[in-house]
Design an enzyme around this catalytic site. Structure first.
Site, PDB file in Angstrom:
ATOM      1  CB  SER A 181      -7.719   1.328  -3.411  1.00  0.00           C
ATOM      2  OG  SER A 181      -7.456   1.400  -2.030  1.00  0.00           O
ATOM      3  CE  LYS A 190      -4.222   1.382  -0.220  1.00  0.00           C
ATOM      4  NZ  LYS A 190      -5.040   1.005  -1.363  1.00  0.00           N
TER       5      LYS A 190
END
Length: 590
Positions: A389, A191
């Protein structure tokens, strides 16, 4: 005194009359715009659809009444309009071929370029021809134009063919000069979105995933161009390494990158031959703006709704990016999906997603609305350039998911990024703080200091719960175990082709494929499609845009180009939800 009053009266009268005249012209202009947008364009026999590859391509075209009236507007083209126009050109017997002209063309994602190219290949199945010409070709325009039967180049032009590179931005040191730094909570080693604000180079996990997806995109481009131009993939790679953009133009013909060197008037002659008309006759051309308004095949049957969800995911319209850029506004989208769920005339819904993500809270709300919709009728997702996401969060519970081969998806992770302005305020500006509180965490989030160790631990727990929920949503929607999702999560970005193998998507296909699947799930033998949200009428557009359209911001976008996104991010950073499910960086692939 009488003369003074007379002159003042005459001046006021003149101003009033002038204002009335200008008002009449303004109303006439508005009526003219409304009438022109609603009209159907006829096509003359033996015509050519002329598609100019110039301007900025976005997921969907949006009318700009004020911009059209004032002339203060950049050239934006909707991917939906391009695909629709190519389809209409295929079906219209008076259109004999397509003329592509390469220009200054900026497209939102590689997947959009692939979608246009696939539509052109589908057009050729009708037996009609496609001719491409360019004074020069960017890599993207060449990729699209490689679908043509013939590619012509200006004798002094160039073909830019160099491969792909990603150049992420890092702003940590810039912010440090102002005494600003960010405190970070995140889950997922891949991430990497916060790295832009908290690091000065790519982490190794991020370098791994970026390498994987730009290599995957390049491989798709190589395969497609190789098939159309009959050039070996190894040769195309060699040409990229040689940087053929600077090659002699005659060499480009020898290596089959182009078919012939020609000037524009000579290309017109080639098109006239294909149309079987005399050299002195006029070519009937239909530009994109007209082709969009050409009457297409009449659809009949039950309704399938195609709902466009594109842009950053935000909580609400108030004080958000939705006022400057098209966004997926949670409270608006949820209401729209509820209406579609309750509309008995709509038998299935295709959710067209093109989003890098955004607010975690907003993503959860939209996921809930999609789940309620799915309980009443089939929901099929069609992924555009991004569905990553938060974009994947809102997609994962659909009945079926289609992706483009170069869609950027996955990125199942979550982060919280919290600015610390204490260095700016105290060290740079000399602002001093003191503190009085009644409870241990009463000053949680104060501007006077960064979060302490205990406060960061509480935030870590909160972010961790958000990640667990995201992971469970994916596991339930995709019928996978949580453990299986964890293996492909950790914020890792996947290309559509790779996402298929790990069950993040069900199939590789276009928006049309998604519509056909929705019809199959709804058991419809005949169907028609309707696009949502429905375009607002011109007077509502005028009233809405008059108060919020920022033409300075629009001109900044045109001027800065690829640098606009990080500039806008910094400008609007305080308007974003601190807890984000968002794609890494601003993916500038060149």
């Amino acid at each position: 005194m009488k003369d003074f009053i007379k002159y003042v009266f005459a001046t006021v009268t003149g101003i009033v009359v002038f204002s009335l005249i200008m008002g009449i012209f303004f109303v006439i202009s508005l009526v003219g715009l409304a009438a022109s947008s609603a009209s159907t364009v006829p096509v003359e026999k033996n015509s050519v659809f002329t598609l100019m590859l110039s301007g900025q391509v976005d997921e969907r075209a949006e009318d700009d009444i004020i911009g059209e009236l004032t002339g203060q507007i950049s050239e934006h083209i909707g991917l939906d309009d391009i695909i629709s126009a190519i389809k209409k050109a295929k079906e219209n017997e008076d259109i004999k071929g397509i003329y592509l002209e390469a220009g200054l063309f900026s497209i939102d994602t590689p997947a959009s370029a692939h979608a246009i190219r696939e539509a052109l290949l589908d057009f050729k199945k009708s037996g009609k021809w496609i001719i491409a010409y360019g004074d020069s070709y960017t890599q993207t325009t060449y990729y699209i134009c490689s679908a043509a039967d013939k590619i012509y180049l200006n004798p002094q032009g160039m073909v830019d063919w160099h491969g792909l590179a990603a150049n992420p931005y890092f702003l940590k040191d810039l912010l440090a000069k102002f005494g600003v730094k960010y405190q970070l909570c995140k889950v997922g080693k891949y991430k990497s979105a916060p790295e832009m604000m908290t690091a000065d180079q790519m982490s190794e996990p991020n370098r791994e995933q970026v390498t994987a997806y730009i290599t995957g995109i390049w491989n798709v481009m190589l395969k497609d161009v190789s098939a159309s131009r009959k050039i070996a993939v190894d040769s195309l790679n060699a040409y990229a390494d040689r940087f053929v953009a600077l090659a002699d133009q005659s060499d480009l013909v020898k290596i089959k990158m182009v078919d012939k060197l020609m000037y524009t008037d000579e290309v017109k002659g080639e098109i006239k031959k294909l149309l079987k008309i005399d050299a002195d006759e006029h070519i009937n051309q239909v530009p994109l703006a007209d082709m969009v308004n050409v009457k297409g095949k009449k659809e009949k049957g039950e309704e399938i709704a195609v709902y466009y969800a594109y842009g950053e995911i935000v909580d609400s319209e108030t004080g958000s990016l939705a006022q400057q850029e098209h966004s997926i506004v949670a409270n608006v989208v949820c209401k729209d999906l509820e209406k579609l769920a309750n509309d008995d005339d709509v038998k299935a819904v295709v959710l067209r997603v093109n989003s890098p993500g955004g607010s975690a809270y907003a993503s959860e709300q939209i996921w809930h609305a999609v789940t309620n919709l799915k309980a009443k009728k089939p929901v099929v997702v069609s992924m555009g350039g991004y569905a990553a996401s938060g974009g994947y969060y809102i997609s994962c519970n659909a009945n079926y998911i289609y992706s483009e081969p170069t869609t950027i998806t996955g990125s199942i992770g979550i982060f919280g990024m919290f600015p610390d302005f204490s260095g700016l305020l105290t060290d740079k500006l000399g602002v001093k703080f003191d503190e009085v509180k009644t409870n241990k965490h009463a000053a949680f989030g104060t501007m006077a200091r960064p979060f302490n160790e205990e406060e960061m631990a509480l935030l870590d727990q909160y972010i961790g719960r958000g990640y667990e929920l995201f992971r469970k949503r994916v596991a339930d929607g995709r019928k996978l175990s949580v453990e299986a999702v964890e293996e492909i999560a950790q914020g890792r970005v996947w290309l559509g082709n790779d996402a298929l193998g790990i069950k993040l998507v069900d199939a590789i296909g276009s928006l049309d494929d998604a519509v056909k699947k929705a019809a199959q799930l709804a058991k419809l033998s005949e169907y028609k499609t309707s696009n949502y949200p429905e375009p607002t009428d011109w007077i509502d557009q005028f009233l809405a845009q008059a108060g919020k359209k920022n033409y300075l911001d629009e001109q900044m976008r045109v001027t800065l180009g690829e640098y606009y996104a990080p500039f806008r991010y910094l400008k609007d950073i305080n308007k974003r939800n601190a807890i984000q499910t968002r794609l890494p960086y601003f993916l500038t692939i060149q």
